[in-house]
Design a protein around this motif. Structure first.
Motif, PDB file in Angstrom:
ATOM      1  N   ARG A   1      -0.418   1.838  -9.509  1.00  0.00           N
ATOM      2  CA  ARG A   1       0.452   1.914  -8.158  1.00  0.00           C
ATOM      3  C   ARG A   1       0.712   3.356  -7.906  1.00  0.00           C
ATOM      4  NH1 ARG A   1       6.322  -1.127  -7.025  1.00  0.00           N
ATOM      5  NH2 ARG A   1       6.162  -0.858  -4.857  1.00  0.00           N
ATOM      6  N   ILE A   2       0.891   4.172  -8.998  1.00  0.00           N
ATOM      7  CA  ILE A   2       1.105   5.718  -8.575  1.00  0.00           C
ATOM      8  C   ILE A   2      -0.205   6.489  -8.287  1.00  0.00           C
ATOM      9  CG2 ILE A   2       1.691   7.889  -9.796  1.00  0.00           C
ATOM     10  CD1 ILE A   2       3.535   6.110 -11.777  1.00  0.00           C
TER      11      ILE A   2
ATOM     12  N   ASP B   1       4.406  -1.459  -0.582  1.00  0.00           N
ATOM     13  CA  ASP B   1       3.421  -0.499  -0.336  1.00  0.00           C
ATOM     14  C   ASP B   1       2.652  -0.537   0.952  1.00  0.00           C
ATOM     15  OD1 ASP B   1       4.528   0.551  -2.529  1.00  0.00           O
ATOM     16  OD2 ASP B   1       2.825   0.343  -3.787  1.00  0.00           O
TER      17      ASP B   1
ATOM     18  N   HIS C   1      -0.444   5.583  -4.390  1.00  0.00           N
ATOM     19  CA  HIS C   1       0.347   6.420  -3.603  1.00  0.00           C
ATOM     20  C   HIS C   1      -0.386   7.877  -3.617  1.00  0.00           C
ATOM     21  CE1 HIS C   1       4.101   3.714  -4.647  1.00  0.00           C
ATOM     22  NE2 HIS C   1       3.062   3.231  -3.974  1.00  0.00           N
TER      23      HIS C   1
ATOM     24  N   LEU D   1       1.867  -0.251 -12.876  1.00  0.00           N
ATOM     25  CA  LEU D   1       2.718   1.120 -12.436  1.00  0.00           C
ATOM     26  C   LEU D   1       1.682   2.274 -12.321  1.00  0.00           C
ATOM     27  CD1 LEU D   1       5.405   2.154 -11.614  1.00  0.00           C
ATOM     28  CD2 LEU D   1       5.990   2.805 -14.269  1.00  0.00           C
TER      29      LEU D   1
END
Length: 329
Positions: free
Chosen positions: A282-283, A87, A286, A279
């Motif tokens: 992380r989303i 990322d 983003h 997760l």
């Protein structure tokens, strides 16, 4: 086809041609020579002075930055896939691609803005000298000795063009094409069209000077009014980032604990056991980067009237999001 061969000296010149035909051949030969000299002119300028060329044509910065960003991206993905660090690699690859162009766009905008500030004074001085009886080339030659800030260099270039026989109108068109802004294009179009129509040039120049002054004043007022919306965009992003940070530091650990408890009780597969806090964070990371990038573009369009001007805001907001998630969450 015969004419092209004649200009390239592939056909012999007929000694019996009349004077009018010879004159047309000479003019066309000169025109073809000028067109050939203009080929690859940007490349020649870049080789001579890369930095100045990229300041004038910031779009060409992508030709250098994008391949460099792709190399960085490919090497990073090969060495780190599928670790979450990819990322960061993608993020910094995008920054590598747009950051140089953002700097060059900003430099060009400042340069053009300074030129536009002196444009009304330049047109007004030319108008006064024209009223005094000077021809336009002579007036420009006189003005070229004065001090007009960033515009002085361009005036000297126009004076050089006119000393080579280029008309005042064509030298202005060359200047407008190089600057490529709405204000300069508007002023030059007004002058050239009125000159072709046979109007009094001094009055046209004075009208163009007044118009340029009014447009710059309106631009300053618009920027002052839109500054409020620029602040609102930044504040909205900070609120969004604060909510995301609170969710990541309070809601996500609570959900992870509840999921683990449900798994221990034997009900995890039905409700909470599949919850993955990494997760989820992380989303949201983003989402913050995307929100920052596009908020910056909107800020540039609203604050300065150009999406390209928003690249610097996109970089700033995206970096704030990256620092927040990397060091504080």
């Amino acid at each position: 086809m015969e004419w092209k061969k004649l200009f390239k000296n592939e056909l012999p010149l007929d000694p019996n041609l009349d004077e009018e035909t010879l004159r047309q051949i000479e003019e066309t030969t000169v025109r073809v020579g000028l067109e050939n000299s203009r080929k690859n002119v940007i490349l020649k300028q870049f080789i001579k002075n890369p930095y100045e060329t990229l300041c004038i044509y910031p779009d060409y910065t992508f030709i250098l930055s994008v391949p460099l960003a792709l190399i960085f991206l490919i090497l990073g993905l090969i060495r780190n896939w599928p670790n979450p660090i990819v990322d960061d690699i993608v993020f910094f690859s995008i920054l590598t691609a747009i950051a140089p162009a953002s700097v060059m766009y900003q430099k060009k905008m400042k340069h053009v803005s300074k030129i536009e500030e002196y444009l009304p004074t330049f047109l007004r001085d030319i108008s006064e000298m024209s009223r005094a009886g000077l021809t336009l080339p002579r007036a420009v030659a006189t003005v070229a000795k004065g001090e007009y800030g960033e515009l002085s260099k361009e005036i000297k270039k126009m004076n050089t063009l006119m000393s080579w026989g280029v008309s005042f109108e064509n030298s202005l068109l060359t200047f407008a094409k190089k600057m490529n802004t709405a204000l300069i294009g508007r002023s030059v179009a007004l002058i050239t069209q009125a000159s072709k129509a046979g109007g009094k040039v001094s009055q046209v120049l004075e009208a163009a000077a007044r118009d340029a002054t009014e447009v710059k004043q309106l631009e300053r007022e618009r920027k002052g009014n839109m500054m409020v919306y620029l602040v609102i965009i930044y504040m909205s992003f900070f609120v969004f980032l604060f909510v995301i940070a609170m969710l990541s530091t309070t809601f996500v650990p609570t959900m992870a604990t509840a999921g683990q408890a449900a798994t221990d009780a034997g009900a995890g597969s039905q409700f909470m056991g599949a919850f993955n806090p990494d997760l989820f964070i992380r989303i949201m990371f983003h989402a913050s980067l995307i929100q920052g990038f596009f908020s910056g573009l909107v800020a540039g369009q609203m604050g300065e009237g150009a999406t390209t001007a928003g690249l610097k805001h996109s970089i700033i907001l995206s970096m704030i999001a990256w620092v927040t998630f990397t060091f504080f969450i």
